[in-house]
Design a protein around this motif. Sequence first.
Motif: not given
Length: 707
Positions: A276-298
């Motif tokens: 683990k890296d106690p000072s850093r978190y990251e998400s999975h990779r998604f198609a883009n960062d401008t679409a709504s989160i709901k449209s990316l992850v139902s």
Amino acid sequence: MSTSSVSSSYKLSTDANGRLTVTGLSNSGIDTDAAVEALVAAKRVPIDRLETKVETVDKQIAALKEYQTLMQNFRTAVDGLRGKVTFDKSGSAFETKNIFLQTSRLDGGTASSAANLVSISATNQAEVGVRSIEVLRVATQAKVATGAAASQTADLGTAFGGAANSVSGSFDIVNGDGAATTINVSGTDTLQSLRDKINNANTGTTKTGVTASIISVGGTQNYLVLTNDATGEPIQIGNETGGVLSTLGISADGGATFSNVLQEAQTARMAVDGLKDPSRYESHRFANDTASIKSLVSTAPSTGSFTLSTGLGSVAINFDTTTDSLSDLASTINANAAAIGVEASIMDDGGGARLVLKDTNGGQLSVIDSDGLMASLGVDNDLVVERSSNTVSDLFTGMTINLYQAEEGTKINLQVERDLNGVKDQVYAFVDAYNEMRRFYNEQNLTAADGTKSEDAGPLFGNSALKDMNTSLRDAINGDVEGLGIDFAALSAIGITLTSTATLTDPLDKETLQIDESKLNEALLNNFDDVRNLLSFRFTTDNADLSLVSFASTTGYKNGGYNLEVTVAGGVITSAKLDGVDMQVSGTTLTATEGSAKGLKLFFRPGADGTTNSTFSVTQGVASQLYDVADKALASGTGTIAAQLDTFETRTSAWEDQISRMETRLDLYKTRITAKFLRMEESLSQMNSILESLKAQVDAMSSSSDN
């Protein structure tokens, strides 16, 4: 009056001692050749005896060389079992490893086969145990292209829609070491000749590391593609003259950016072993960062909050996934959590995007996922390992990992186990090689029913050197290893015993070895360390700074172990005593030059100045002892076999010299007696002539008298 003619006949013969006998001398003719050959044969008897001796010893030499080959095979067979010390542990069959791969997912999805994601090889240095990796991204090569050229063979000006021969200038390609190579472009260059110039520059000691190729989509759509040979590294182009990069459609700003990027360079990324890296978190990779989160992850919650905490405090972050994008979420975090040292960003990840959270102070960042948004985005603080290549050999000791495909959420478990079958095969090889030698020995020493030498016995019957070597091997086979517990001190503990005399059908199998496979399997499975101790040289110590470098046949077990006293001054070893006796010190290597540990070499890592006391113990396993016996027998010049061969060869050489001298004398003798017989024949011929003349005169006188 009548007179009979004179003739001589004789018979020459030789007795068992080579003495010549001449009989039957009469008035018949003499066979000179037969006489000479008979006399020479009589003189040759001692030579024949020596040649018989040479032939006998030649057979002994051939047989001993055959045994030498068997001994060499035997030494090789026990070499991997004797505990030989090598830097990479490649010398020991007990250190060989097998790797088993298995994939799994925690989200209920179907994991791909491990073989589709990675391949892994292991050396003997690999550590037994379970490791895991998750391939988040594979490394890719940077690829950029020109604009479309109407032709591969027309000059570049014409091909790119300009005036003929109008494209000229230059640009530099900079390799990973910072060395620049200039590519000169002339007005007559074509797409093909430019490709060749770029590829020619990718040779030699300062090659560019960039390969050019042409993709022809159609007759008027041809692209020059530049590919970085290395993964994870960008293509570096600059120092443009003549506007060639712009005209070709490679770059409009002199190489700072590229106009036609086919593939970005990216590093390989992995999560490893649950770190683990106690000072850093990251998400999975998604198609883009401008679409709504709901449209990316139902499955993401529509509204809610999560809490971010650092050593400076905690902040609740509200969200609405029906309208918020990853970028919006990052902006909200930065607006509300900057005061506690939390920074959010969007990481471009090879055509996708990840949300990244980190504590800018390097402290511990905690995420309290009240409504499950972080889980739906795959946010975690797994330590991410990056490499520029898809071949990774520095992650786990002794293992090389080749990455084929990323599959986020799939854990690949690496089970590293000892190669028990490899050890078993080595044990069988050792037993087979020993039995070959023993059968050879038995064949040489076959006896008849009355105990005398059998007519089927070999040329080395009763040879003392062969007997001594066999005795040394047999003693090591039958003996117990000093320093081991009674349960695993002899080969019988792992199912290796002498062939039973009661069931012996072939005399050549006398005192050969047999293996109880089930007992060997059980020992390897349940008592692996005991099997290794029984066969190998073993070194154990209470000091982590002390390790074994090498050992010798003279390095022996000592009841109660050895005591080592090392003195360090100024970071340098100034003295070392083994049981009170000085050791030879060379840097960090300590060598025992006398006593029961003679030949032992140790490495000692100096620590703080002063004197350090350590204890250690050693045991000489059966395979180690057998190797020493074989090695001494095979030693060039001084070994038992070499000495015996030298004795044989010296003997035959002396005999052959003697035979040569005797042959020379015999040739002279033959010449002398041949000359004597010739002279005798001449005399007899003269006498016969006289006799014939006298006979003629007598006959004439007799005839005259009758008349």
